[in-house]
Design a protein around this motif. Structure first.
Motif: not given
Lengths: 392, 294
Positions: A1-4, A87, A160, A346-347, A350, A388, A390-392, B83-86, B173-174
């Motif tokens: 898992m990659r952290t921010e 992570g 998780l 967090l916002a 992150p 690609s 993680l772009q959710r 704001p945290l969606r990504n 989703f994408d």
């Protein structure tokens, strides 16, 4: 898992392909003791920060809060040693604190108190009255063993599922500590634990935890676990034993958490299963995440900053009446503010306040650049590969 | 035999409640990979809505609770999670913890820590006899509610364009966005549905317990979370089955365990969860491999 978090990147060497970068950095940054001290500058500076924060808190008259902050610091450093390195967010490490707390209680509680509060204890335990400091050694050992065994159980779990498994562990610990009347005294508090609420012991353990974790962070297994944090598949592919690194991190952090649990029990002077449950876990996670999960600096800064803020906001709960402006105070209001601030951090950041940055002295530039650009290279390629997905 | 039938009836009712909670969490997880730990607080908020609508007829109380749940759920999405969606699932999970913590303390600061008794649904507490078993009224309502909600959700997800969009979004989703699914509206719908289910859960909870405190949300959220993981993340039916299983096993443990170890029921339950996780980390009812594909 990659952290921010992004590692501290070095814009001048984005690819890290300069000659000499491939050397293992732990031993070969320069020569002589100065080079070593460049590595050790992180815990040194962090110790300074801790000392200053403790001094500040005692100047502000926060006496007990300062001690509590130091104990929380031990726990958060322990949490960082697992979550920050692997992570994997963990929701149950407080279970190891509970183990530490109860071991400390059982070893140090005066025999008189045991005889009426815990009459069901086996005879060899009923008479034990250990020195509280000596007991901490046993506490640490128990934490290491518990985490080691638990780590073996969840050896193959990722992401998780690993986090949830620790939550299940915490729920089991909580149920056992509140149900096992003979040994733990059940749900109610057990008073009479020798109280140690001085600053010095907590400070010593906090500094020890920081130095030990800094050393631990430089070991081979932990570096490998960090690589797996950035890209698990790639780490597997280059032959890193991902699960071994995670197990080592789990074992180490369990010991530190148990120490924090023991200290906490001494600090309060009593024990109850409710000390070590989800609310405590949430506090620790907030400290860690606000500071920045992936660096030791983040763990230290986050704990001290949030603990200080928590104390400064206390008038919101208690109310005030200064210069004719009165406010009644609402219990819980300061935690609303704290929760909103956590969300804001967090916002906006992150990766936490320090965002993966590790404080160190600016000496031996060349060496540290080499290390940083090597990290930058990993992070860059990893983020390219993962973007690609993680772009959710 | 009668005891066993009674245990089975209790298992069905408790399993249905957990299935509802798990559905509320899984709906949101499906579309944005967010484990909404604040779900318990939304349930609590709907219960407080029932408290403020005390002594009104049920056709006012229940819609009031639904409105409270939906509004709060959508607000948390808009203010905290959008704001945290990504961000990574871990960051979002911690944000959800923060939302839960904030709401809990907001309840503490406004309504206070003392338990509030709620009369809504009190008529459901009296026991009815069905064949060999005796069950409280809310158990029957729980089972009916879960059937209605599952059937309704299924129709929504299969027949309406929004529902199809939601299913597409939880697959990828994408790709869903590329073919024209509106990300914001899909996520909003998930939160609306989840908030409405929270109101139903809240109603059933208060009719069973008769009261509420600011911290009442912790247990349902934890159980729902674990149910979702046990069943399998990312599939609504798997989550609901996981919830049902968790609730049913709890009741059967209650029935099977001898009295002197009954206090350790939860320890048995969660050790079982742990063993399950080790055996099938991806969840019981999910086929795919747990190993992330590269």
């Amino acid at each position: 898992m990659r952290t921010e978090s992004a590692m501290p990147t070095n814009p001048t060497h984005p690819t890290g392909s300069k000659r000499g970068d491939m050397k293992p950095t732990s031993r070969t940054i320069g020569r002589g003791w100065l080079a070593v001290s460049a590595d050790w500058s992180t815990p040194l500076l962090l110790s300074g920060i801790v000392l200053m924060a403790v001094a500040l808190m005692s100047l502000l008259g926060f006496g007990r809060t300062g001690v509590e902050a130091l104990i929380m610091l031990v726990a958060v450093v322990g949490l960082h040693a697992y979550s920050g390195v692997t992570g994997i967010a963990t929701f149950g490490h407080v279970g190891f604190m509970a183990i530490g707390g109860y071991v400390a209680t059982l070893l140090t509680l005066p025999a008189v108190v045991k005889s009426y509060r815990l009459p069901g204890l086996p005879p060899w335990l009923a008479g034990t009255e250990m020195d509280p400091y000596l007991a901490l050694v046993v506490v640490y050992a128990c934490g290491v063993v518990a985490a080691g065994v638990f780590g073996l159980l969840i050896w193959r779990l990722n992401g998780l599922a690993a986090g949830i498994s620790t939550l299940a562990f915490l729920l089991v610990t909580y149920n056992v500590t509140s149900g096992w009347e003979d040994v733990t005294g059940g749900r109610g508090a057990v008073p009479g634990v020798p109280q140690i609420s001085d600053t010095a012991p907590a400070l010593v353990v906090a500094l020890l935890a920081i130095w030990a974790t800094a050393w631990f962070g430089r070991t081979r297994q932990v570096r490998m676990a960090r690589a797996a944090r950035e890209d698990e598949a790639a780490a597997h592919a280059i032959g890193i034993r991902v699960h071994l690194g995670r197990w080592v991190a789990m074992t180490f952090s369990g010991g530190v958490m148990a120490l924090a649990g023991g200290l906490y029990v001494y600090f309060v002077g009593s024990i109850s299963p409710d000390f070590f449950y989800v609310p405590m876990m949430f506090s620790l996670l907030t400290f860690l995440v606000v500071g920045g999960m992936t660096s030791l600096t983040g763990a230290v800064v986050g704990t001290l900053a949030v603990q200080l803020l928590r104390q400064l906001l206390e008038p919101l709960d208690r109310g005030w009446d200064v210069a004719g402006i009165a406010f009644d105070g609402r219990p819980g209001l300061r935690f609303v503010v704290l929760g909103l601030l956590t969300l804001l951090v967090l916002a906006k950041r992150p990766g936490g306040l320090v965002n993966g940055f590790e404080i160190r002295l600016p000496m031996r530039r060349k060496g540290s650049h080499a290390e940083q650009s090597a990290q930058a290279a990993t992070t860059t390629s990893v983020s390219l590969a993962n973007d690609s997905a993680l772009q959710r | 035999m009668n005891d066993l039938a009674q245990a089975a009836a209790d298992a069905i009712s408790s399993g249905s409640l957990y299935a509802l909670i798990a559905l509320g969490i899984a709906l949101v997880f499906g579309v944005m990979r967010l484990v909404n730990m604040a779900y318990g607080e939304i349930v609590v908020a709907t219960a407080y809505a029932a408290y403020f609508l005390q002594d009104r007829p049920v056709w006012i109380v229940l819609p009031g609770m639904v409105v409270a749940g939906v509004v709060l759920s959508v607000l948390t999405e808009r203010l905290a999670f959008r704001p945290l969606r990504n961000a990574s699932p871990t960051t979002m999970l911690i944000a959800a913890f923060a939302v839960s913590f904030t709401l809990q303390n907001a309840a503490l600061a406004t309504v206070g820590a003392s338990p509030r008794s709620i009369t809504a649904g009190a008529s459901l507490a009296s026991a009815r006899t069905i064949g060999p078993v005796e069950v409280p009224g809310y158990s029957i309502v729980t089972v009916i509610a879960v059937v209605v909600i599952v059937v309704g959700l299924r129709a929504f997800l299969l027949k309406t364009s929004l529902g199809i969009g939601m299913r597409a979004a939880s697959e990828d989703f994408d790709a869903a966005r590329l073919v024209g699914v509106n990300a914001n509206s899909v996520i909003r719908v998930a939160f609306v549905l989840s908030g409405a289910i929270a109101a139903v859960v809240g109603y059933l909870l208060v009719s069973a317990t008769g009261g509420i405190t600011p911290t009442s949300g912790l247990a349902p959220a934890l159980l729902g979370f674990i149910a979702v993981v046990v069943g399998g993340m990312g599939s609504l039916s798997a989550a609901a089955l996981g919830g049902f299983l968790l609730g049913a096993v709890t009741q059967f443990l209650q029935y099977l365990l001898p009295n002197d170890v009954l206090v350790f029921r939860d320890a048995f339950l969660f050790s079982g969860v742990l063993a399950l996780l080790i055996w099938r980390p991806q969840g019981l009812f999910i086929r795919q491999n747990a190993q992330e594909r590269v």
